[in-house]
Each structure stands twice: as C-alpha cells, then as structure tokens.
Write an enzyme that holds these catalytic residues in place. Structure first.
Site, mmCIF file in Angstrom:
data_model
loop_
_atom_site.group_PDB
_atom_site.id
_atom_site.type_symbol
_atom_site.label_atom_id
_atom_site.label_comp_id
_atom_site.label_asym_id
_atom_site.label_seq_id
_atom_site.Cartn_x
_atom_site.Cartn_y
_atom_site.Cartn_z
ATOM 1 N N HIS A 76 0.842 -1.203 0.000
ATOM 2 C CA HIS A 76 0.000 0.000 0.000
ATOM 3 C C HIS A 76 0.879 1.256 0.000
ATOM 4 O O HIS A 76 0.677 2.181 -0.803
ATOM 5 C CB HIS A 76 -0.907 -0.021 1.229
ATOM 6 C CG HIS A 76 -1.777 1.185 1.388
ATOM 7 N ND1 HIS A 76 -3.142 1.144 1.214
ATOM 8 C CD2 HIS A 76 -1.494 2.470 1.719
ATOM 9 C CE1 HIS A 76 -3.652 2.345 1.425
ATOM 10 N NE2 HIS A 76 -2.660 3.171 1.733
ATOM 11 N N GLU A 77 1.859 1.268 0.904
ATOM 12 C CA GLU A 77 2.735 2.433 0.999
ATOM 13 C C GLU A 77 3.635 2.571 -0.225
ATOM 14 O O GLU A 77 3.956 3.692 -0.646
ATOM 15 C CB GLU A 77 3.580 2.361 2.274
ATOM 16 C CG GLU A 77 2.779 2.423 3.561
ATOM 17 C CD GLU A 77 1.890 3.654 3.633
ATOM 18 O OE1 GLU A 77 2.307 4.720 3.153
ATOM 19 O OE2 GLU A 77 0.770 3.547 4.151
ATOM 20 N N HIS A 80 1.993 4.657 -2.804
ATOM 21 C CA HIS A 80 2.214 6.092 -2.622
ATOM 22 C C HIS A 80 3.627 6.485 -3.066
ATOM 23 O O HIS A 80 3.816 7.457 -3.804
ATOM 24 C CB HIS A 80 2.063 6.470 -1.141
ATOM 25 C CG HIS A 80 0.681 6.341 -0.606
ATOM 26 N ND1 HIS A 80 -0.398 7.008 -1.132
ATOM 27 C CD2 HIS A 80 0.201 5.629 0.458
ATOM 28 C CE1 HIS A 80 -1.480 6.719 -0.431
ATOM 29 N NE2 HIS A 80 -1.143 5.884 0.528
ATOM 30 N N ASP A 172 -6.131 8.958 3.158
ATOM 31 C CA ASP A 172 -5.788 9.210 1.759
ATOM 32 C C ASP A 172 -6.917 9.934 1.034
ATOM 33 O O ASP A 172 -6.672 10.800 0.185
ATOM 34 C CB ASP A 172 -5.477 7.885 1.047
ATOM 35 C CG ASP A 172 -4.215 7.226 1.588
ATOM 36 O OD1 ASP A 172 -3.294 7.962 1.968
ATOM 37 O OD2 ASP A 172 -4.154 5.987 1.633
#
Length: 387
Positions: A76-77, A80, A172
């Site tokens: 997930h990170e 980003h 987010d």
C-alpha cells in the site's frame, strides 16, 4: 489505518530500519510489535477453534497472517512512494507502525492533480490486493488454512481501501479532498484545514457508529478498543494537519536576518558569571553568548540550557568553555533561505540553535524556540501564560 498524507511528523519516532525496497528505506515502529502480538493471539485462537489445529500450529498460522498483513501495508505504501517518485517527489522512507504505515516525502506535491494521484495510489493497491485475495479464497478449498488466510487478507485489504478513501485528513481520501479543494480555492492551506475538519467529523461519526454497534452486541470489546484507537489517531492526525497548514501560512514571515539573535562574544576561559554580568551591563542579555579565541574569532556558542543548569553559586568558578559547543558542530543556515527552506533544514537537522551565516561571516544565531514562536504564536502564548 494509513495516514501517509502527512509529510512532516516531528512527534513521531522514525522506527528501526529493517531494509530497503526498490531503494526506499523501510522502518518498523516498535508499536507494530504490539499489533503483531495481538493479531497473532486473536487469529491463532480463531484458527484453533475453527480449523481444529493444535495450539502451536494455530499460532504459527497467526504469525504467518501477520506477515501477510505487513506485506499488504508495505505494498500500500509503495503505491504512494512509487507514484510520488514518478512525479519527481523524493521519498525519504516508509514506516510501518501500529495502525498501518506512512510514506515520508521530501516535499509536497506540486499540483492538485499530483497530490490526488499520489494519495489514491495506496488505496488502489489495496483494492487490487483485495481482489486477488478474493479470487484466491474462492479458488481454494473452504475451511483450510490457505483459504482462511486468503479470505482474511481479502477482507482486510478491501476494508483498508474503503476506509482510507473516506474524505478527511489524515486519510488518503482526505488528501484527495484537499487536492480538489486546492484546485477550486487556489489555496493549499485553506484546503488542508477544510479537509482536516472533515477528518475530525469522520472521527466523531466513526466513534458514534462503533459505540452503537457495541451496545447492540455486534462488536467485541477488542474490536471496540481497537477502532476507538483508530478514531483517536484520526482525530490527532487531523489536528496535526490543521497545525501544519497554519504554520505553512506563516512561512513567508520567516526572515533569518530578523530572527537571528546577535552574538555577544567573550574571551575563552572567562567565568560564566562574569560573562553574564558583562552581557547584562551592556544591555545584551538577550543575545547569544559566544566564545572567542585570542584573535577575536568566534569558535563556540554557549549552550543556554547547559548554562542555566549550572547552580548560581558555581558560576564564578565554571568557565564558559565547559558549557559551550564548538561552532563547527552547530548546524548552519545561510541568509536568503525561504521560510519553507528554513523549516525543512530544521527538520532535517533537529537542534536548539543554528548558526546564521552570510558567506563566511557569522551574523547571528537562530534559536528554534524563536522560530516556533513565530510559526505558532497561539501555542507559544499558551505555554507562557500564567497558571
């Protein structure tokens, strides 16, 4: 919960470095160990009861589930981080912590469009992982270890994606909301404050919803405590976003030439009491005490905190050198930096004071307390207000 919206996190511990992924440093906050233990125990007990595995094997499965969750948060990170790098934003690192993780970037997104794309990349990855987990759970036999882990991963990733796109900072979705408001209002700071208030509204609604579910016996005590912890973190994160927006609005007021305190130099070896007496007699008590060599060149700065810690009775016998810091060891800020550049430099090299220079000349010293008072006057007033 993922709160990678925040780039500046002075209050957080960076965690322990555990390696690099695609050149990006990855750190593990000690709080993650608490979550790992809780999930291992809870999920291990579930596996033991539902699948009939013996205790040690069931908790080993719980530990494996924790590893899968960590992998999901990391991916997930990375969504980003890689999107940020794609648009020229440097990534300092990824930190995994109790309620998810965050990606630390070296600057803000340059446009609302990039801000929105970077913020939504993480939930998009989680949705893809949720879809893959769902497909695996459907294909694998029911009531098996692999099938259960696939199902739980599918559910957790979908929940993470859905929760993270809620329109309120520090989620987010809050960054995406901010990007839209930024494009509309043409003011990033006003957009940040509005999205942060939306985040606090989401925190309140979530708390009311979870308390209602608990009163209806639809949620366990563990679930209640965990979600309330998420709510508290969301409330705090929204507050930090507001604080940062207000600070950023005051960046143009940062002028090193005006903020820097002048130096009052005394010879090396002078007693601390005499140095203070001379500064007071000259009306320079607010200046920064400095130590000069025989040629009059400043070589060290007296540490105000260390000097204040010396008992008054001992100051006539304590040399200024013993409570001074070599000038070469004090971070330097050149005149001409913008407010944002000053703040970034202070964040990169935390300290109590900074030498302000013009070329090779020392023009003064910036005390971080003076910078904080300029950027957060209300906070400084509360600290100094009488009880």
């Amino acid at each position: 919960m993922d709160d990678s919206a925040q780039q500046t996190r002075p209050a957080r511990s960076p965690g322990r470095a555990v390696g690099r992924v695609l050149g990006i440093p990855v750190r593990l906050n000690p709080s993650m160990l608490l979550l790992a233990l809780l999930v291992t125990v809870v999920y291990g007990g579930y596996v033991e009861a539902e699948l009939g595995l013996a205790g040690p094997f069931a908790y080993a499965v719980g530990l494996g589930f924790v590893a899968c969750l960590l992998g999901s948060v990391l991916l997930h990170e990375l969504g980003h981080a890689l999107t940020a790098r794609r648009y020229g934003i440097g990534v300092r690192g990824i930190t995994l912590e109790l309620l998810g993780g965050y990606t630390e970037m070296d600057r803000d997104a340059p446009t609302p469009r990039v801000d929105a794309l970077v913020s939504l990349a993480g939930p998009a990855v989680s949705l893809v992982l949720g879809a893959l987990g769902s497909a695996a759970a459907y294909a694998l036999p029911d009531r098996t270890v692999a099938g259960q882990i696939a199902f739980q991963l599918a559910v957790s990733n979908v929940l993470v994606a859905v929760f993270n796109v809620l329109p309120g900072l520090p989620l987010d979705g809050g960054r995406a909301l901010r990007a839209g408001l930024w494009a509309l209002l043409k003011d990033r700071n006003r957009a940040t404050e509005a999205a942060a208030w939306a985040g606090r509204g989401i925190a309140v609604l979530t708390a009311l919803a979870v308390l209602t579910l608990y009163r209806l016996n639809l949620l366990t005590v563990f679930g209640l405590v965990f979600i309330l912890l998420v709510v508290f973190t969301l409330w705090q994160g929204a507050g930090q976003s507001m604080r940062l927006a207000r600070m950023t609005r005051r960046f143009p007021l940062v002028d090193l030439g005006r903020l820097a305190r002048p130096l009052f130099a005394v010879p090396s070896g002078m007693p601390l009491a005499e140095a203070h007496r001379r500064a007071g007699a000259a009306g320079r008590a607010a200046d920064v005490l400095a130590v000069a060599d025989a040629g009059g060149r400043v070589v060290a700065l007296v540490d105000a905190a260390a000097a204040a810690a010396v008992p008054a009775a001992r100051r006539p016998w304590v040399s200024v050198d013993t409570v001074a810091r070599d000038l070469q060891r004090v971070p330097t800020l050149p005149l001409g930096l913008t407010g944002e550049q000053v703040v970034r430099a202070v964040q990169a090299h935390p300290g109590a004071q900074y030498v302000v220079t013009s070329g090779e000349d020392v023009v003064g010293v910036l005390r971080v307390a003076d910078l904080a008072e300029l950027l957060e006057p209300r906070r400084a007033a509360r600290r100094t207000a009488p009880n």
